[in-house]
Enzyme design. Structure first.
Site: not given
Ligand code: ITT
Length: 177
Positions: A8, A60, A135, A137, A163
């Site tokens: 991501n 995560d 991005f 949510y 984060r």
């Molecule tokens: P990696 O596992 O490869 O790092 P990912 O996009 O799957 O990438 P996550 O498992 O951490 O990342 O995220 C789970 C979901 O939550 C994913 O759909 C993200 O778009 C969303 N998400 C994570 N962090 C977010 C944030 O800071 N703001 C909004 N949505 C977030």
């Protein structure tokens, strides 16, 4: 120099900006990691860290909605890909309790084993999606004490987000070694 393993790029850019304030440089390792089915973000991270090189970290994150008993939580990625923000807003139609939290679990592999750092920010799910920044949510999450969604104020997001809190703990750990 640390390596952030993530698919991501949004997450990577946020991490880069946050860690640069602590003079920590981070390189992108754009590879997926194995995500096991588990009940907590921490378990997912602990499993995924196995076998990674020291100096590599993963993160995560998930959105936990009070009225849905913590859903989507560890399923945040799947839910974002499937029903998306529209689906979440629909699930909460007519629901008064909009409380929610974003959580981040960062896992760093070190020579001495795994280190876990957590961050959490409380807020609420908005009535409609708002904003173009961020991005995932972000358009439906308004942090507590503010009136703009993370997508409407991405700069503020990086100052107070889940984060940011987790990575700051990582920076503290590295600074204190
Ligand atoms: P990696 O596992 O490869 O790092 P990912 O996009 O799957 O990438 P996550 O498992 O951490 O990342 O995220 C789970 C979901 O939550 C994913 O759909 C993200 O778009 C969303 N998400 C994570 N962090 C977010 C944030 O800071 N703001 C909004 N949505 C977030």
């Amino acid at each position: 120099m640390l390596h952030f393993r993530t698919t991501n790029l949004h997450k990577f850019r946020e991490a880069e900006a946050i860690l640069s304030k602590h003079n920590i440089r981070v390189a992108l390792l754009q590879e997926a990691y194995r995500e096991v089915q588990a009940d907590t973000l921490e378990e997912v991270v602990q499993e995924a860290l196995l076998g990674l090189e020291p100096g590599t970290f993963i993160e995560d994150a998930g959105l936990f909605i009070d009225a849905l008993k913590g859903f989507p939580g560890v399923y945040s990625s799947y839910v974002q890909r499937t029903i998306g923000n529209k689906g979440i807003l629909r699930l909460l139609e007519g629901v008064e309790n909009r409380g929610a939290a974003f959580e981040s679990v960062v896992g760093l592999m070190t020579e001495g084993g795994q280190k876990i750092f957590k961050g959490r920010v409380r807020g609420s799910i908005s009535q409609e999606a708002k904003g173009e920044g961020g991005f995932g949510y972000d358009p439906i999450f308004t942090p507590a004490g503010h009136n703009k969604t993370f997508a409407e104020d991405a700069r503020r997001k990086n100052e107070i987000s889940h984060r940011k809190l987790a990575l700051e703990r990582l920076a503290d750990y590295l600074g204190g070694r």
